[in-house]
Design a protein around this motif. Structure first.
Motif, mmCIF file in Angstrom:
data_model
loop_
_atom_site.group_PDB
_atom_site.id
_atom_site.type_symbol
_atom_site.label_atom_id
_atom_site.label_comp_id
_atom_site.label_asym_id
_atom_site.label_seq_id
_atom_site.Cartn_x
_atom_site.Cartn_y
_atom_site.Cartn_z
ATOM 1 N N THR A 169 12.941 -132.199 -35.535
ATOM 2 C CA THR A 169 11.652 -132.941 -36.201
ATOM 3 C C THR A 169 11.521 -133.859 -34.708
ATOM 4 N N ARG A 170 10.000 -134.180 -35.017
ATOM 5 C CA ARG A 170 9.751 -135.213 -34.076
ATOM 6 C C ARG A 170 9.602 -136.109 -35.051
ATOM 7 N N LEU A 171 8.951 -137.707 -34.462
ATOM 8 C CA LEU A 171 9.034 -139.027 -35.238
ATOM 9 C C LEU A 171 8.278 -139.904 -34.187
ATOM 10 N N ILE A 172 7.036 -140.027 -34.054
ATOM 11 C CA ILE A 172 6.243 -140.536 -33.620
ATOM 12 C C ILE A 172 6.138 -142.450 -33.833
ATOM 13 N N ASP A 173 6.555 -143.391 -33.408
ATOM 14 C CA ASP A 173 6.461 -144.548 -33.778
ATOM 15 C C ASP A 173 4.492 -144.744 -33.545
ATOM 16 N N GLY A 174 3.506 -144.548 -34.298
ATOM 17 C CA GLY A 174 2.172 -144.788 -34.391
ATOM 18 C C GLY A 174 2.014 -146.192 -34.605
ATOM 19 N N ASP A 175 2.638 -147.654 -34.082
ATOM 20 C CA ASP A 175 2.459 -148.848 -34.886
ATOM 21 C C ASP A 175 2.027 -148.980 -35.783
ATOM 22 N N LYS A 176 0.774 -148.764 -36.760
ATOM 23 C CA LYS A 176 0.418 -148.817 -37.696
ATOM 24 C C LYS A 176 1.365 -148.168 -38.558
ATOM 25 N N TYR A 177 1.640 -146.954 -38.072
ATOM 26 C CA TYR A 177 2.077 -145.442 -39.041
ATOM 27 C C TYR A 177 3.475 -145.054 -38.236
ATOM 28 N N LEU A 178 4.101 -144.831 -39.184
ATOM 29 C CA LEU A 178 4.988 -143.586 -38.695
ATOM 30 C C LEU A 178 4.408 -142.547 -38.580
ATOM 31 N N VAL A 179 4.283 -141.104 -37.923
ATOM 32 C CA VAL A 179 4.473 -140.152 -37.892
ATOM 33 C C VAL A 179 5.519 -139.176 -37.498
ATOM 34 N N GLN A 180 5.507 -138.387 -37.953
ATOM 35 C CA GLN A 180 6.683 -137.389 -38.387
ATOM 36 C C GLN A 180 6.425 -135.926 -38.758
ATOM 37 N N ALA A 181 6.863 -134.862 -37.345
ATOM 38 C CA ALA A 181 6.878 -133.596 -37.876
ATOM 39 C C ALA A 181 8.074 -132.311 -38.348
ATOM 40 N N VAL A 182 8.179 -131.553 -38.326
ATOM 41 C CA VAL A 182 9.453 -131.307 -39.475
ATOM 42 C C VAL A 182 9.388 -129.547 -40.182
ATOM 43 N N THR A 183 9.646 -129.070 -38.676
ATOM 44 C CA THR A 183 10.274 -127.674 -39.019
ATOM 45 C C THR A 183 11.280 -126.777 -39.698
ATOM 46 N N VAL A 184 11.577 -125.703 -40.450
ATOM 47 C CA VAL A 184 12.153 -125.676 -41.068
ATOM 48 C C VAL A 184 12.386 -124.500 -41.033
ATOM 49 N N GLY A 185 13.720 -123.397 -41.573
ATOM 50 C CA GLY A 185 13.583 -122.785 -41.868
ATOM 51 C C GLY A 185 15.429 -121.825 -42.390
ATOM 52 N N PRO A 186 15.189 -120.369 -42.241
ATOM 53 C CA PRO A 186 16.930 -119.978 -42.016
ATOM 54 C C PRO A 186 17.128 -120.046 -41.000
ATOM 55 N N GLU A 187 18.216 -119.522 -40.603
ATOM 56 C CA GLU A 187 19.057 -120.072 -38.900
ATOM 57 C C GLU A 187 18.310 -118.463 -38.138
ATOM 58 N N ALA A 188 17.769 -117.395 -39.027
ATOM 59 C CA ALA A 188 17.896 -115.980 -38.734
ATOM 60 C C ALA A 188 16.488 -116.085 -37.514
ATOM 61 N N ASN A 189 15.857 -117.225 -37.967
ATOM 62 C CA ASN A 189 14.357 -117.485 -37.918
ATOM 63 C C ASN A 189 14.293 -118.644 -36.376
ATOM 64 N N GLU A 190 14.791 -118.565 -35.679
ATOM 65 C CA GLU A 190 15.437 -120.349 -34.928
ATOM 66 C C GLU A 190 14.402 -120.062 -34.109
ATOM 67 N N LYS A 191 14.376 -119.133 -33.082
ATOM 68 C CA LYS A 191 13.836 -118.771 -32.170
ATOM 69 C C LYS A 191 11.575 -119.364 -32.697
ATOM 70 N N ALA A 192 11.614 -118.256 -33.715
ATOM 71 C CA ALA A 192 9.890 -118.238 -34.139
ATOM 72 C C ALA A 192 9.833 -119.630 -34.650
ATOM 73 N N LEU A 193 10.706 -120.447 -35.194
ATOM 74 C CA LEU A 193 10.400 -121.656 -35.853
ATOM 75 C C LEU A 193 10.422 -122.550 -34.696
ATOM 76 N N GLU A 194 10.838 -122.999 -34.103
ATOM 77 C CA GLU A 194 10.821 -123.162 -31.856
ATOM 78 C C GLU A 194 9.294 -123.507 -31.621
ATOM 79 N N LYS A 195 8.933 -122.119 -31.355
ATOM 80 C CA LYS A 195 7.471 -121.972 -30.889
ATOM 81 C C LYS A 195 6.646 -122.136 -31.979
ATOM 82 N N THR A 196 6.753 -122.693 -33.031
ATOM 83 C CA THR A 196 6.155 -123.619 -34.049
ATOM 84 C C THR A 196 5.912 -124.744 -34.373
ATOM 85 N N HIS A 197 7.284 -125.366 -34.151
ATOM 86 C CA HIS A 197 7.005 -126.741 -33.826
ATOM 87 C C HIS A 197 6.902 -127.258 -32.782
#
Length: 207
Positions: A169-197
């Protein structure tokens, strides 16, 4: 339906609900989030699809803020509105399922008098996910950074028992907004999830 599929479905819903809660972390209204009723508007009301990107990726705009992000597919949108510190606060979550798992991108309005602290937002987010899923999620390796001069926080998230899931996950302080991205999946897909994130967070643009 397999146990793994049930876990994934619960986690997807929990991530959207918990992202909506993030901007009230530590605030007087934090406890009201669980009672906030989600509303799912037509996608065109909230987001503008600007262009098709590489292999199914879609540039998505959070219309009220002009914040853009590249997502690995066309997003389903969840909108939550609640009263926080005397002000109506809206959060928009953009959900995309992938072959490896799923991603959620969210933009949450921040009350004028709200003192945003990203470590507190992360803690509230994790607590919300655990409460909604009933699974034991933890965050590790939280690292403060900046995105175009804005404070940001990166962390790994994972289950520490039962069905093994992992993500970032990444959280960003956008001043008037909180911006967040989350990428989640089965542990077996860890490398692909990291690339997508990485591709998602590198594409975020805040006007």
């Amino acid at each position: 339906m397999s146990h793994g599929t049930r876990t994934l479905t619960r986690t997807k819903r929990a991530l959207v609900l918990s992202l909506a809660a993030a901007a009230v972390a530590g605030g007087a209204a934090a406890s009201t989030t669980a009672n906030a009723a989600p509303v799912t508007p037509r996608t065109g009301v909230v987001t503008a699809i600007q262009a098709e990107l590489r292999a199914g990726w879609v540039k998505t705009t959070d219309a009220p803020t002009g914040i853009t992000v590249d997502l690995p597919g066309r997003a389903t949108v969840e909108k939550h509105t609640e009263r926080v510190l005397g002000q109506e606060v809206t959060s928009r979550g953009y959900l995309v399922e992938t072959e490896e798992g799923f991603v959620v991108f969210a933009v949450t309005e921040v009350p004028d008098n709200y003192d945003m602290k990203l470590p507190t937002e992360l803690q509230s987010f994790m607590e919300g996910v655990q409460e909604e899923t009933g699974a034991s999620f933890i965050s590790t390796g939280a690292e403060e950074t900046t995105v175009e001069g804005r404070p940001a926080l990166d962390a790994r998230i994972a289950t520490d028992e039962g069905e093994r899931m992992t993500g970032s996950t990444r959280l960003i302080d956008g001043d008037k907004y909180l911006v967040q991205a989350v990428t989640v999946g089965p542990e077996a897909n860890e490398k692909a999830l990291e690339k997508t994130h990485r591709e998602i967070v590198d594409s975020i643009r805040i006007p």
